[in-house]
Write a protein that holds these residues in place. Structure first.
Motif, PDB file in Angstrom:
ATOM      1  N   PHE A 129     -32.477 -43.799   6.754  1.00  0.00           N
ATOM      2  CA  PHE A 129     -33.806 -43.879   6.862  1.00  0.00           C
ATOM      3  C   PHE A 129     -33.086 -45.048   8.403  1.00  0.00           C
ATOM      4  O   PHE A 129     -32.848 -45.822   8.712  1.00  0.00           O
ATOM      5  N   THR A 132     -34.034 -49.005  13.305  1.00  0.00           N
ATOM      6  CA  THR A 132     -33.248 -49.267  13.958  1.00  0.00           C
ATOM      7  C   THR A 132     -33.169 -49.077  15.321  1.00  0.00           C
ATOM      8  O   THR A 132     -32.309 -47.958  15.078  1.00  0.00           O
ATOM      9  N   GLY A 139     -33.689 -54.352  16.754  1.00  0.00           N
ATOM     10  CA  GLY A 139     -32.927 -54.973  15.751  1.00  0.00           C
ATOM     11  C   GLY A 139     -33.337 -55.566  14.742  1.00  0.00           C
ATOM     12  O   GLY A 139     -34.542 -55.871  14.031  1.00  0.00           O
ATOM     13  N   SER A 140     -32.879 -57.176  15.448  1.00  0.00           N
ATOM     14  CA  SER A 140     -33.303 -58.040  14.142  1.00  0.00           C
ATOM     15  C   SER A 140     -34.508 -57.740  14.222  1.00  0.00           C
ATOM     16  O   SER A 140     -35.085 -58.948  13.349  1.00  0.00           O
ATOM     17  N   TRP A 164     -27.948 -46.014  13.849  1.00  0.00           N
ATOM     18  CA  TRP A 164     -27.442 -46.920  12.927  1.00  0.00           C
ATOM     19  C   TRP A 164     -28.339 -46.117  11.969  1.00  0.00           C
ATOM     20  O   TRP A 164     -28.145 -47.083  10.746  1.00  0.00           O
ATOM     21  N   THR A 165     -28.427 -44.837  11.864  1.00  0.00           N
ATOM     22  CA  THR A 165     -28.841 -45.012  10.602  1.00  0.00           C
ATOM     23  C   THR A 165     -27.858 -43.893   9.537  1.00  0.00           C
ATOM     24  O   THR A 165     -27.181 -42.831   9.953  1.00  0.00           O
ATOM     25  N   SER A 166     -27.939 -44.615   8.861  1.00  0.00           N
ATOM     26  CA  SER A 166     -26.810 -44.316   7.555  1.00  0.00           C
ATOM     27  C   SER A 166     -26.884 -43.334   6.983  1.00  0.00           C
ATOM     28  O   SER A 166     -27.928 -42.948   6.765  1.00  0.00           O
ATOM     29  N   HIS A 219     -22.978 -42.618  10.537  1.00  0.00           N
ATOM     30  CA  HIS A 219     -23.713 -43.724  11.425  1.00  0.00           C
ATOM     31  C   HIS A 219     -24.987 -43.484  12.177  1.00  0.00           C
ATOM     32  O   HIS A 219     -23.894 -43.470  13.368  1.00  0.00           O
ATOM     33  N   ILE A 371     -24.291 -58.503   8.993  1.00  0.00           N
ATOM     34  CA  ILE A 371     -25.281 -57.575   9.982  1.00  0.00           C
ATOM     35  C   ILE A 371     -25.858 -56.954   9.649  1.00  0.00           C
ATOM     36  O   ILE A 371     -27.367 -57.259  10.528  1.00  0.00           O
ATOM     37  N   TYR A 372     -25.743 -55.986   9.082  1.00  0.00           N
ATOM     38  CA  TYR A 372     -27.214 -55.473   8.726  1.00  0.00           C
ATOM     39  C   TYR A 372     -27.746 -55.663   6.937  1.00  0.00           C
ATOM     40  O   TYR A 372     -27.372 -56.795   6.943  1.00  0.00           O
ATOM     41  N   ASP A 373     -29.220 -54.920   7.293  1.00  0.00           N
ATOM     42  CA  ASP A 373     -29.922 -56.040   6.700  1.00  0.00           C
ATOM     43  C   ASP A 373     -30.249 -57.326   6.424  1.00  0.00           C
ATOM     44  O   ASP A 373     -30.443 -57.752   5.980  1.00  0.00           O
ATOM     45  N   GLY A 374     -30.350 -57.637   8.131  1.00  0.00           N
ATOM     46  CA  GLY A 374     -30.755 -59.156   8.593  1.00  0.00           C
ATOM     47  C   GLY A 374     -29.737 -59.491   8.711  1.00  0.00           C
ATOM     48  O   GLY A 374     -28.283 -59.926   7.823  1.00  0.00           O
ATOM     49  N   ALA A 375     -29.556 -59.760   9.874  1.00  0.00           N
ATOM     50  CA  ALA A 375     -28.176 -60.812  10.830  1.00  0.00           C
ATOM     51  C   ALA A 375     -27.962 -62.161   9.439  1.00  0.00           C
ATOM     52  O   ALA A 375     -29.383 -62.652   9.668  1.00  0.00           O
ATOM     53  N   MET A 381     -32.346 -68.203   9.726  1.00  0.00           N
ATOM     54  CA  MET A 381     -34.383 -68.723  10.195  1.00  0.00           C
ATOM     55  C   MET A 381     -35.579 -68.666   9.489  1.00  0.00           C
ATOM     56  O   MET A 381     -36.560 -69.090   9.371  1.00  0.00           O
TER      57      MET A 381
HETATM   58  C1  LIG Z   1     -22.888 -50.526   9.133  1.00  0.00           C
HETATM   59  C2  LIG Z   1     -24.192 -50.579   9.531  1.00  0.00           C
HETATM   60  C3  LIG Z   1     -24.851 -49.342   8.179  1.00  0.00           C
HETATM   61  C4  LIG Z   1     -26.491 -50.066   8.859  1.00  0.00           C
HETATM   62  N1  LIG Z   1     -27.355 -49.256   8.572  1.00  0.00           N
HETATM   63  C5  LIG Z   1     -28.957 -49.078   9.244  1.00  0.00           C
HETATM   64  C6  LIG Z   1     -30.062 -47.519   8.744  1.00  0.00           C
HETATM   65  O1  LIG Z   1     -29.571 -47.509   7.381  1.00  0.00           O
HETATM   66  N2  LIG Z   1     -31.150 -48.164   9.504  1.00  0.00           N
HETATM   67  C7  LIG Z   1     -31.382 -49.014  10.038  1.00  0.00           C
HETATM   68  O2  LIG Z   1     -32.721 -48.538  10.333  1.00  0.00           O
HETATM   69  N3  LIG Z   1     -30.783 -49.610  10.725  1.00  0.00           N
HETATM   70  C8  LIG Z   1     -29.261 -50.008  10.350  1.00  0.00           C
HETATM   71  N4  LIG Z   1     -28.028 -50.857  11.128  1.00  0.00           N
HETATM   72  C9  LIG Z   1     -29.053 -51.512  12.229  1.00  0.00           C
HETATM   73  C10 LIG Z   1     -28.804 -53.403  11.198  1.00  0.00           C
HETATM   74  O3  LIG Z   1     -29.899 -53.454  10.166  1.00  0.00           O
HETATM   75  C11 LIG Z   1     -29.451 -54.230  12.223  1.00  0.00           C
HETATM   76  O4  LIG Z   1     -27.605 -53.599  13.085  1.00  0.00           O
HETATM   77  C12 LIG Z   1     -29.239 -55.288  12.559  1.00  0.00           C
HETATM   78  O5  LIG Z   1     -30.839 -55.391  12.045  1.00  0.00           O
HETATM   79  C13 LIG Z   1     -29.261 -56.065  14.136  1.00  0.00           C
HETATM   80  O6  LIG Z   1     -30.017 -56.102  14.565  1.00  0.00           O
HETATM   81  P1  LIG Z   1     -29.380 -55.038  16.339  1.00  0.00           P
HETATM   82  O7  LIG Z   1     -28.088 -54.353  15.725  1.00  0.00           O
HETATM   83  O8  LIG Z   1     -29.727 -54.889  17.116  1.00  0.00           O
HETATM   84  O9  LIG Z   1     -29.366 -56.509  16.782  1.00  0.00           O
HETATM   85  P2  LIG Z   1     -29.629 -57.500  17.599  1.00  0.00           P
HETATM   86  O10 LIG Z   1     -31.168 -57.867  17.382  1.00  0.00           O
HETATM   87  O11 LIG Z   1     -29.188 -56.877  18.583  1.00  0.00           O
HETATM   88  O12 LIG Z   1     -29.203 -58.704  17.488  1.00  0.00           O
HETATM   89  C14 LIG Z   1     -27.692 -59.241  17.736  1.00  0.00           C
HETATM   90  C15 LIG Z   1     -27.672 -60.650  16.712  1.00  0.00           C
HETATM   91  O13 LIG Z   1     -28.194 -61.810  17.892  1.00  0.00           O
HETATM   92  C16 LIG Z   1     -28.141 -62.924  16.951  1.00  0.00           C
HETATM   93  N5  LIG Z   1     -29.412 -63.083  16.329  1.00  0.00           N
HETATM   94  C17 LIG Z   1     -30.171 -62.006  15.754  1.00  0.00           C
HETATM   95  N6  LIG Z   1     -31.603 -62.805  16.355  1.00  0.00           N
HETATM   96  C18 LIG Z   1     -31.328 -63.843  15.817  1.00  0.00           C
HETATM   97  C19 LIG Z   1     -32.182 -65.147  15.788  1.00  0.00           C
HETATM   98  N7  LIG Z   1     -33.335 -65.533  15.208  1.00  0.00           N
HETATM   99  N8  LIG Z   1     -31.647 -66.462  16.294  1.00  0.00           N
HETATM  100  C20 LIG Z   1     -30.290 -66.274  16.455  1.00  0.00           C
HETATM  101  N9  LIG Z   1     -29.771 -65.370  16.024  1.00  0.00           N
HETATM  102  C21 LIG Z   1     -29.938 -64.242  16.409  1.00  0.00           C
HETATM  103  C22 LIG Z   1     -26.556 -62.361  15.697  1.00  0.00           C
HETATM  104  O14 LIG Z   1     -26.344 -63.018  15.422  1.00  0.00           O
HETATM  105  C23 LIG Z   1     -26.910 -60.610  15.737  1.00  0.00           C
HETATM  106  O15 LIG Z   1     -26.270 -60.311  15.007  1.00  0.00           O
HETATM  107  C24 LIG Z   1     -26.919 -51.174  10.429  1.00  0.00           C
HETATM  108  C25 LIG Z   1     -25.796 -51.283  11.389  1.00  0.00           C
HETATM  109  C26 LIG Z   1     -24.479 -51.573  10.753  1.00  0.00           C
HETATM  110  C27 LIG Z   1     -23.570 -52.458  11.247  1.00  0.00           C
END
Ligand SMILES: Cc1cc2nc3c(=O)[nH]c(=O)nc-3n(C[C@H](O)[C@H](O)[C@H](O)COP(=O)(O)OP(=O)(O)OC[C@H]3O[C@@H](n4cnc5c(N)ncnc54)[C@H](O)[C@@H]3O)c2cc1C
Length: 396
Positions: A129, A132, A139-140, A164-166, A219, A371-375, A381
């Motif tokens: 999927f 990201t 990302g978030s 991060w496409t698992s 990933h 972190i994944y599926d929403g930090a 929030m």
């Molecule tokens: C092991 C693993 C598997 C994954 N698998 C998939 C997958 O299969 N498919 C896919 O599409 N994605 C996947 N992801 C991605 C994952 O969903 C994202 O890493 C996650 O949504 C966070 O996005 P980002 O890494 O860009 O962090 P960023 O958006 O850069 O955020 C960094 C940090 O900022 C902080 N932050 C963000 N928003 C806020 C807020 N509103 N308030 C306060 N703090 C905040 C949080 O602490 C966050 O950890 C995977 C990630 C990992 C680590």
């Protein structure tokens, strides 16, 4: 709500637990000592055994070869499968395939079901999927989506960069989230496309090195260079990508919670066994109050997590979006799992740090769950927004 777990579900959960104990946990040793992690051969063998034991895909409808359990019914079954990191892959109820099958079951047309869903359900293929993106993309905040799909006659041309496409390594196909209408906000102008992973224009840049052991298919970091897909590759309707993602993520967050509760429960059991066998300062560790408090806190938090999961699953089954409840479950369980494993390591002392026990491996792997599926911060929030709204203080 009624918390009674139907007897036929209890029976399946018991059988899954026995299967994981007898067949899956012994395979952990093999994987731990193999540089390649879990091999296709070992996975095939475990999956064949799960099918023979009639435990295949508890979450899938019977016509797709599953056991036909509902979201609330799979709670104890997924926990039992999750007692090993290999349990869910063995039963074909692991991320990302489990969430992808759910999404395809809800929205795929007949041709897409035949091409993608049926082989995925049978375990013949795997999927990824791709949502990201590296900064400055999604990302978030998924509305920062930059991958673009532009129409060209009957086709779509996709360009973009994901990471991060698992499961990407060895997957047969991808679900790709892309903006299809740049004039609309991403939440209304984005679409999910289905593409074979070997289509011209898909570059698998790398398998991202990461903490937490080897996941099946890793990933992936992926680039799309003029990837041409027919309009029949659209999943659901054009512009509904965010709505579809929501339909996938709500239950998928809960299923992650269910599986990780299994690992945390096993960590607590390992710690308890050590605490009753090991002595220090003239008595068993289990008789020292500070150890008792750690055991008690882990047991209590696991129980609270299960209740949150059950409640959110029940609400989703009633047709509610349960946004606040799934977020509360996700934050609480992700943080509980990390705390429970951390305490288990502390109780086991040096042995907890060693690779003789699986605790250190789980400690590394569980970190990403916050972190994944929403930090955790993002889910807090979402919860806080509801709190403020209920108080009557929503932004106009
Ligand atoms: C092991 C693993 C598997 C994954 N698998 C998939 C997958 O299969 N498919 C896919 O599409 N994605 C996947 N992801 C991605 C994952 O969903 C994202 O890493 C996650 O949504 C966070 O996005 P980002 O890494 O860009 O962090 P960023 O958006 O850069 O955020 C960094 C940090 O900022 C902080 N932050 C963000 N928003 C806020 C807020 N509103 N308030 C306060 N703090 C905040 C949080 O602490 C966050 O950890 C995977 C990630 C990992 C680590």
């Amino acid at each position: 709500m009624d918390f009674t777990i139907p007897s036929h579900v209890q029976e399946i959960a018991r059988r899954v637990r026995d299967f994981v104990e007898a067949e899956v946990i012994p395979a952990e040793q093999v994987v731990r000592h193999s540089p390649a992690g879990i091999t296709d051969e070992l996975l095939r063998d475990l999956r064949q055994k799960a099918k023979t034991a009639r435990l295949w895909a508890p979450q899938l409808p019977v016509e797709l070869g599953g056991l036909g359990l509902s979201l609330a019914e799979i709670v104890p079954v997924f926990e039992a499968a999750g007692r090993s990191l290999l349990g869910a892959p063995a039963l074909n109820c692991a991320a990302p395939d489990e969430g992808n099958m759910h999404l395809l079951h809800l929205f795929a047309n007949e041709a897409q079901r035949e091409t993608y869903l049926r082989p995925l359900a049978s375990g013949a293929i795997r999927s990824g999927f791709a949502m990201t993106e590296p900064p400055p993309g999604a990302g978030s905040d998924p509305t920062m989506l930059r991958t673009r799909a532009e129409s060209d006659g009957d086709d779509w041309i996709i360009n973009g960069h994901k990471w991060w496409t698992s499961g990407a390594n060895g997957a047969a196909f991808l679900l790709i989230m892309a903006r299809t209408d740049p004039d609309l906000p991403a939440s209304k102008g984005s679409t999910i496309f289905l593409s074979p992973i070997d289509a011209p224009g898909i570059e698998i840049v790398r398998d991202i090195p990461h903490m937490g052991g080897s996941a099946i298919g890793g990933h992936g970091e992926i680039k799309f260079h003029d990837l041409r897909l027919p309009s029949s590759a659209v999943l659901g309707k054009l512009g509904e990508g965010f709505a579809l993602t929501q339909a996938r993520l709500g239950p998928a967050r809960l299923t992650h919670c269910m599986r990780w509760t299994g690992i945390a429960q096993r960590a607590l059991e390992i710690a308890t066994q050590y605490a009753v066998e090991r002595e220090a300062f003239g008595k068993r560790l289990a008789d020292h109050q500070s150890i008792q408090w750690m055991l008690a806190d882990s047991q209590t938090e696991l129980h609270m997590g299960r209740l949150l999961i059950h409640h959110a699953a029940w609400l989703l089954e009633q047709g509610s979006q349960a946004r606040q409840e799934t977020s509360m479950a996700k934050v609480f369980v992700a943080e509980t799992v990390n705390r429970v494993i951390d305490r288990a390591i502390q109780i086991c002392g040096g042995l907890g740090i060693s690779r003789d026990l699986p605790l250190s491996e789980w400690y590394e792997a569980a970190r990403a769950f916050r972190i994944y599926d929403g930090a955790s911060e993002v889910h807090r929030m979402v919860i806080a927004r509801q709190v403020v709204k209920a108080y009557g203080g929503a932004k106009s």
